[in-house]
Enzyme design. Structure first.
Site, PDB file in Angstrom:
ATOM      1  N   ASP A 174      12.614  40.436  58.756  1.00  0.00           N
ATOM      2  CA  ASP A 174      11.772  41.448  58.112  1.00  0.00           C
ATOM      3  C   ASP A 174      10.310  41.027  58.137  1.00  0.00           C
ATOM      4  O   ASP A 174       9.427  41.873  58.235  1.00  0.00           O
ATOM      5  CB  ASP A 174      12.237  41.695  56.674  1.00  0.00           C
ATOM      6  CG  ASP A 174      13.420  42.647  56.650  1.00  0.00           C
ATOM      7  OD1 ASP A 174      13.387  43.634  57.396  1.00  0.00           O
ATOM      8  OD2 ASP A 174      14.383  42.384  55.907  1.00  0.00           O
TER       9      ASP A 174
ATOM     10  N   ARG B 208      24.934  37.624  52.683  1.00  0.00           N
ATOM     11  CA  ARG B 208      24.435  38.997  52.534  1.00  0.00           C
ATOM     12  C   ARG B 208      25.537  39.793  51.846  1.00  0.00           C
ATOM     13  O   ARG B 208      26.614  39.972  52.423  1.00  0.00           O
ATOM     14  CB  ARG B 208      24.156  39.609  53.908  1.00  0.00           C
ATOM     15  CG  ARG B 208      22.967  39.002  54.652  1.00  0.00           C
ATOM     16  CD  ARG B 208      22.825  39.656  56.017  1.00  0.00           C
ATOM     17  NE  ARG B 208      21.548  39.403  56.655  1.00  0.00           N
ATOM     18  CZ  ARG B 208      21.368  38.504  57.640  1.00  0.00           C
ATOM     19  NH1 ARG B 208      22.375  37.778  58.072  1.00  0.00           N
ATOM     20  NH2 ARG B 208      20.182  38.348  58.183  1.00  0.00           N
TER      21      ARG B 208
ATOM     22  N   HIS C 276      20.224  44.933  61.888  1.00  0.00           N
ATOM     23  CA  HIS C 276      21.452  44.448  61.244  1.00  0.00           C
ATOM     24  C   HIS C 276      22.686  44.633  62.114  1.00  0.00           C
ATOM     25  O   HIS C 276      23.645  43.882  62.008  1.00  0.00           O
ATOM     26  CB  HIS C 276      21.617  45.091  59.873  1.00  0.00           C
ATOM     27  CG  HIS C 276      20.585  44.580  58.922  1.00  0.00           C
ATOM     28  ND1 HIS C 276      19.415  45.258  58.679  1.00  0.00           N
ATOM     29  CD2 HIS C 276      20.507  43.414  58.243  1.00  0.00           C
ATOM     30  CE1 HIS C 276      18.675  44.538  57.862  1.00  0.00           C
ATOM     31  NE2 HIS C 276      19.302  43.418  57.582  1.00  0.00           N
TER      32      HIS C 276
ATOM     33  N   CYS D 296      16.029  31.627  57.015  1.00  0.00           N
ATOM     34  CA  CYS D 296      17.365  32.206  57.220  1.00  0.00           C
ATOM     35  C   CYS D 296      17.332  33.433  58.119  1.00  0.00           C
ATOM     36  O   CYS D 296      18.331  34.114  58.279  1.00  0.00           O
ATOM     37  CB  CYS D 296      18.027  32.522  55.886  1.00  0.00           C
ATOM     38  SG  CYS D 296      17.110  33.729  54.937  1.00  0.00           S
TER      39      CYS D 296
ATOM     40  N   ARG E  27      12.600  46.554  63.463  1.00  0.00           N
ATOM     41  CA  ARG E  27      13.400  45.517  64.121  1.00  0.00           C
ATOM     42  C   ARG E  27      14.651  46.063  64.809  1.00  0.00           C
ATOM     43  O   ARG E  27      15.240  45.380  65.643  1.00  0.00           O
ATOM     44  CB  ARG E  27      13.801  44.456  63.094  1.00  0.00           C
ATOM     45  CG  ARG E  27      14.556  45.035  61.930  1.00  0.00           C
ATOM     46  CD  ARG E  27      14.653  44.080  60.760  1.00  0.00           C
ATOM     47  NE  ARG E  27      15.909  43.359  60.764  1.00  0.00           N
ATOM     48  CZ  ARG E  27      16.375  42.679  59.731  1.00  0.00           C
ATOM     49  NH1 ARG E  27      15.668  42.600  58.618  1.00  0.00           N
ATOM     50  NH2 ARG E  27      17.520  42.065  59.808  1.00  0.00           N
TER      51      ARG E  27
HETATM   52  C1  PEP Z   1      15.417  38.587  57.184  1.00  0.00           C
HETATM   53  O1  PEP Z   1      14.828  39.640  56.935  1.00  0.00           O
HETATM   54  O2  PEP Z   1      14.974  37.720  57.969  1.00  0.00           O
HETATM   55  C2  PEP Z   1      16.718  38.308  56.541  1.00  0.00           C
HETATM   56  C3  PEP Z   1      17.307  37.153  56.678  1.00  0.00           C
HETATM   57  O3  PEP Z   1      17.297  39.334  55.835  1.00  0.00           O
HETATM   58  P1  PEP Z   1      18.078  40.548  56.544  1.00  0.00           P
HETATM   59  O4  PEP Z   1      18.187  40.222  57.995  1.00  0.00           O
HETATM   60  O5  PEP Z   1      19.390  40.695  55.882  1.00  0.00           O
HETATM   61  O6  PEP Z   1      17.177  41.713  56.268  1.00  0.00           O
HETATM   62 MG    MG Z   2      15.522  40.859  55.299  1.00  0.00          MG
END
Ligand code: PEP
Ligand code: MG
Length: 611
Positions: A482, A316, A209, A529, A492
């Site tokens: 994820d 988000r 993130h 996304c 990640r």
């Molecule tokens: C993902 O996990 O790909 C996603 C878009 O959600 P986040 O990155 O906020 O966990």
């Molecule tokens: Mg996610």
């Protein structure tokens, strides 16, 4: 700033990390690992000594982990760099072991000083003792070095005790490059892109993130750079190349001149891409492709407005809960959602309900007693996303009510994070309908038809039961970040395993394909996304799988549109079929990325499959 404990600059050095956010930054290093906010030295009661000692022990263990990790990562550096940096980290590790320093700190806590106070007082005393030792004046610098090492360890302990890892960004001089060991998403969200030139850290992974926020802010950034915080000296010049993933410390005049040229070329490229904003997002054979933007902080709205996107495919909402002491009220949230919806002027906005957990820390939830102060052993597999909301229904209901009230301002969809089973979707829908009934009874104005409620497909469990979930959900948003993490069991945001994080692994691609096909069979809307959606080198593959809707970092929209406009549906379908036949991740990377690098530059995506 006198940093005598650091190795002296030996001239230019190029360190390699993970390219995160394109662009070149040139500026002086601002070392964020400086003393935290000033602490107030104070005493504690006798009955608190055990708890205070436990707090100290936890901070010592955390400091030891941080240093051990930094030390282990030096292995990727050339030998001469290792030889320069390693002794310093070894000295720190020794001090954080059974040392005179720690014995002294513990004794002070036993004498009723708070842990932070004890650390500061003991490090001051030890440093003064080193400096006062009668020695040959020639060895004065050795004493100063030892005194500074003690102070540095003290600062680390206090930072960990006060959970304030970074110096306030308000002290950051304009145009400086932020360099630190690691940056939490909540801290990244506080950066002002008009003041910071770029960011580089020792820790971090490609799609964590923090990386996503840095891309959202448009800051040139490189994460996961081994040895960085020891090699980059505060105040010294540094070049960050966010496309190449390099950090050049103490650059030569020639390197500086080359970097300046790249800055100009990058600005020209952005100008060239700007023309795509006004063009339609269609393939050469007329297939319309929806390109939307992800929004993580409101500061992105102007960028989104200029990106040429047609709506927000992932809002988000974590930002609403971060960097504050109390939880946002229904009225606060309604106002924020309404402002975003109105700013989008009739384009749809997909609002994802709170996705707490994993690396997303939210102090206000701790303060409100909703989540424990000490997180789960394994937070990515814990009470994350919808799991927390179904347990803390009051939190969920307030957010749903706010979204529903704001939904009168324009088209909205509601998105549930971290779904793994059908029962979660059913429970969420029951709560959603109950909230809507309650609001109507209260006389609130709501849209006549309730906004669709969809789910993130971001766990292997969700992807593999997509056909069942499709019966209950109104749409799918595939979260490849994820999905890659949980499929490959690779964090990640973790630099140590960053080389294993691979959204192009056939296992991940097969899950994306399975979920996409389940949705398409039922003619249910499906989008991607995750960060994959914003990589123009992947557009042909995703289109070939049948996907027609993508949501991405606003700055990626023009590049992806350029790719869409250069591709035909028939070619993409053939290309995707060939990719999906592969079982070797390396071969897939080769077919898609060509040079094996992450895509940052505009690409000519394959118009027809390569032989
Ligand atoms: C993902 O996990 O790909 C996603 C878009 O959600 P986040 O990155 O906020 O966990
Ligand atoms: Mg996610």
């Amino acid at each position: 700033m006198n940093r005598i404990n650091r190795p002296k600059s030996e001239g230019e050095r190029v360190l390699i990390g993970i390219p995160i956010s394109a662009g070149i930054a040139i500026g002086p290093v601002f070392g964020a690992a400086e003393p935290p906010a000033v602490i107030t030295r104070h005493a504690i009661a006798a009955e608190d000594v055990t708890a205070e000692t436990a707090r100290l022990d936890a901070a010592v263990a955390q400091s030891r982990n941080q240093l051990t990790k930094l030390r282990a990562r030096l292995a990727v550096l050339p030998e001469d760099s290792q030889a320069e940096i390693a002794p310093l980290l070894d000295a720190y590790l020794q001090m954080i072991g059974p040392s005179r320093l720690l014995r002294g700190v513990r004794a002070r806590v036993a004498r009723l000083r708070s842990a932070e106070t004890a650390v500061e007082e003991e490090t001051d005393a030890l440093a003064a003792a080193f400096l006062a030792m009668p020695v040959d004046p020639e060895d004065r610098s050795g004493q100063e070095r030892r005194a500074e090492e003690v102070r540095e360890i003290g600062r680390r302990l206090v930072r960990n005790l006060t959970r304030s890892p970074f110096r306030s960004f308000s002290a950051l001089p304009d145009g400086a490059v932020l360099v630190c060991e690691g940056l939490r998403p909540a801290d990244a969200a506080l950066l002002d892109p008009s003041r910071v030139a770029g960011v580089a850290t020792d820790e971090g992974g490609a799609d964590g993130h923090t990386a996503i926020l840095l891309r959202a802010l448009g800051l040139p950034a490189v994460l996961g750079v081994a040895g960085l915080s020891q090699a980059a000296l505060p105040g010294h010049a540094v070049i960050i190349d966010g496309s190449a993933g390099t950090v050049t410390t103490d650059p030569t005049p020639a390197s500086l001149a080359a970097a300046r040229k790249k800055v100009t070329a990058f600005a020209r490229e952005l100008q060239r891409l700007a023309k795509f904003r006004r063009l339609a997002s269609v393939t050469t054979d007329g297939e319309a492709v929806e390109l939307q933007a992800n929004l993580e902080i409101p500061a992105e709205l102007p960028l989104i407005a200029q990106s040429g996107c047609t709506g927000i495919g992932l809002l988000r909402t974590e930002f609403l809960f971060m960097n504050r002491e109390t939880l946002p009220s229904e009225a606060d949230q309604t106002e924020t959602y309404r402002a975003v919806i109105e700013a989008m002027g009739g384009d749809p906005v997909t609002i994802r309900v709170l996705d707490w957990g994993a690396e997303k820390e939210i102090e206000a939830l701790v303060t409100a007693g909703i989540v424990p102060e000490v997180g789960d052993q394994n937070p990515a597999l814990g009470l994350r996303g919808i799991r927390l909301l179904l347990r803390e229904t009051a939190l969920f209901e307030v957010q749903l009510a706010a979204i529903l009230r704001a939904a009168v301002a324009g088209p909205v969809r509601i998105l549930l994070p971290m779904v793994t089973s059908l029962s979660e979707v059913k429970q969420a829908r029951e709560i959603y309908e109950r909230v809507a009934r309650r609001l109507r009874r209260r006389g609130e104005k709501l849209p006549d038809t309730l906004p669709p409620m969809g789910i993130m497909i971001e766990t292997p469990g969700a992807a593999l039961s997509a056909d069942a979930l499709a019966l209950e959900a109104d749409f799918f948003a595939i979260g490849t970040n994820d999905l890659s993490m949980y499929t490959l069991a690779v964090d990640r945001g973790e630099s140590d395993v960053a080389h294993l994080y691979d959204p192009l692994h056939p296992a991940v691609l097969r899950l994306v394909q399975f979920a996409t096909e389940a949705a398409l069979r039922l003619r249910m809307p499906v989008s991607v996304c995750g960060e994959m959606a914003g990589n123009p080198k992947l557009t042909s593959l995703l289109l070939g799988m049948g996907l027609r809707s993508f949501s991405m970092n606003a700055s990626a929209v023009p590049r992806v549109k350029q790719a869409v406009r250069s591709l035909s549906e028939a070619d993409c379908t053939r290309f995707a079929r060939r990719v999906m036949e592969q079982t070797d991740p390396a071969r897939i990377r080769e077919m898609i990325l060509g040079d094996g690098a992450r895509a940052e530059k505009p690409v000519k995506a394959p118009r027809s499959p390569s032989p």
